[in-house]
Design a protein around this motif. Structure first.
Motif, mmCIF file in Angstrom:
data_model
loop_
_atom_site.group_PDB
_atom_site.id
_atom_site.type_symbol
_atom_site.label_atom_id
_atom_site.label_comp_id
_atom_site.label_asym_id
_atom_site.label_seq_id
_atom_site.Cartn_x
_atom_site.Cartn_y
_atom_site.Cartn_z
ATOM 1 N N ARG A 111 -10.865 3.295 -2.194
ATOM 2 C CA ARG A 111 -10.706 3.953 -0.900
ATOM 3 C C ARG A 111 -9.879 3.040 -0.004
ATOM 4 N N ASN A 112 -8.593 3.349 0.083
ATOM 5 C CA ASN A 112 -7.663 2.603 0.915
ATOM 6 C C ASN A 112 -7.543 3.270 2.274
ATOM 7 N N PRO A 113 -6.800 2.685 3.215
ATOM 8 C CA PRO A 113 -6.720 3.262 4.567
ATOM 9 C C PRO A 113 -6.338 4.735 4.605
ATOM 10 N N PHE A 114 -5.369 5.164 3.803
ATOM 11 C CA PHE A 114 -4.900 6.549 3.892
ATOM 12 C C PHE A 114 -4.986 7.318 2.575
ATOM 13 N N ALA A 153 1.967 3.230 -12.398
ATOM 14 C CA ALA A 153 1.720 3.266 -10.952
ATOM 15 C C ALA A 153 0.806 2.115 -10.547
ATOM 16 N N LYS A 154 1.067 1.536 -9.386
ATOM 17 C CA LYS A 154 0.291 0.417 -8.877
ATOM 18 C C LYS A 154 -0.418 0.819 -7.587
ATOM 19 N N TYR A 155 -1.667 0.403 -7.475
ATOM 20 C CA TYR A 155 -2.457 0.717 -6.291
ATOM 21 C C TYR A 155 -3.112 -0.568 -5.795
ATOM 22 N N GLN A 156 -2.893 -0.866 -4.527
ATOM 23 C CA GLN A 156 -3.445 -2.086 -3.945
ATOM 24 C C GLN A 156 -4.918 -1.897 -3.619
ATOM 25 N N LEU A 157 -5.687 -2.969 -3.787
ATOM 26 C CA LEU A 157 -7.111 -2.953 -3.463
ATOM 27 C C LEU A 157 -7.295 -3.559 -2.074
ATOM 28 N N TRP A 158 -7.250 -2.704 -1.066
ATOM 29 C CA TRP A 158 -7.351 -3.177 0.320
ATOM 30 C C TRP A 158 -8.701 -3.830 0.596
ATOM 31 N N ALA A 159 -9.743 -3.371 -0.086
ATOM 32 C CA ALA A 159 -11.088 -3.878 0.188
ATOM 33 C C ALA A 159 -11.327 -5.257 -0.415
ATOM 34 N N ASN A 209 -4.434 -8.102 -4.563
ATOM 35 C CA ASN A 209 -5.101 -7.591 -5.751
ATOM 36 C C ASN A 209 -4.713 -6.128 -5.945
ATOM 37 N N GLU A 210 -4.376 -5.765 -7.163
ATOM 38 C CA GLU A 210 -3.936 -4.401 -7.423
ATOM 39 C C GLU A 210 -4.351 -3.965 -8.816
ATOM 40 N N ALA A 243 -12.778 0.347 0.618
ATOM 41 C CA ALA A 243 -13.887 0.011 -0.272
ATOM 42 C C ALA A 243 -13.448 0.278 -1.703
ATOM 43 N N VAL A 244 -14.081 -0.420 -2.625
ATOM 44 C CA VAL A 244 -13.837 -0.213 -4.055
ATOM 45 C C VAL A 244 -15.175 0.093 -4.699
ATOM 46 N N PHE A 245 -15.242 1.215 -5.405
ATOM 47 C CA PHE A 245 -16.469 1.646 -6.064
ATOM 48 C C PHE A 245 -16.249 1.599 -7.581
#
Length: 220
Positions: free
Chosen positions: A76-79, A106-112, A98-99, A65-67
């Motif tokens: 909030r990614n899987p881990f 630093a790069k963070y993927q948006l799993w949601a 999407n990231e 989820a993305v808040f």
């Protein structure tokens, strides 16, 4: 009480939620059936598989989820759970995924918010159709055309269609997040540090299930 300038928004993947519920239902049905009716090592193997698979399925389908809040973006990614103040976000990128890119690089993927190439193609087709309809409307507006009806004639004039390009749902969400970033990145309350927390509540049961399964298979 101060009214927030930006209403909190939550983004999740409906398809992932539906798929996760279905997978968990199948795992539960097969697992419980094996626990009740199985013989020998079968119930233990079923238990180990359930302990392993349930957290993993939930992590990759129900959990992401993305808040988006007034001051921070929480992913909030899987881990992992990543919290980024708007002032610490350098960019929001869309490609094959999407990231978010932090100021540190630093790069963070948006799993949601998964990218749907099919959705983009469908949006492109709708945009092309809309533009074609608008072009036909403008051509018709340049002068009336006569259409034969029996022995007489009637004048038909098409209306000019107006509308911008159609965007895929994930791309629309990314546009909303970019607007929030642009409007809130300079706010004093949107400053702070980027925090990353590992989801041990997901990893621990999955590891326990994997260890139990490995032991059962090794024992034979």
């Amino acid at each position: 009480m101060t009214t927030p300038l930006v209403k909190d928004r939550t983004y999740r993947s409906p398809m992932a939620l539906v798929g996760g519920v279905l997978l968990l239902a199948i795992i539960g049905w097969l697992g419980i059936d094996a626990l009740i009716r199985g013989h020998g090592r079968t119930p233990w193997l079923a238990l180990a598989m359930m302990i392993l698979l349930v957290p993993l399925v939930a992590a990759f389908t129900l959990r992401p989820a993305v808040f988006a809040g007034e001051d921070r973006l929480r992913i909030r990614n899987p881990f992992r759970v990543i919290t980024l103040p708007w002032a610490e976000i350098a960019a929001l990128r869309s490609g094959f995924s999407n990231e978010v890119v932090a100021s540190s690089g630093a790069k963070y993927q948006l799993w949601a918010i998964p990218v749907s190439l099919r959705g983009r193609k469908r949006a492109a087709r709708r945009t092309a159709k809309s533009e074609a309809d608008a072009q036909r409307g403008r051509t018709a507006a340049a002068g009336p055309r006569s259409v034969g009806v029996g022995a007489g004639f009637r004048t038909v004039r098409d209306t000019d269609g107006a509308g911008g390009p159609v965007r895929a749902e994930a791309d629309q969400i990314m546009d909303e997040l970019r607007q929030l970033l642009e409007s809130r990145s300079a706010a004093e309350s949107a400053r702070g540090e980027v925090t990353v927390r590992w989801a041990y509540e997901v990893a621990a049961p999955a590891v326990a299930g994997a260890v139990l399964l490995a032991i059962l298979l090794a024992v034979g």
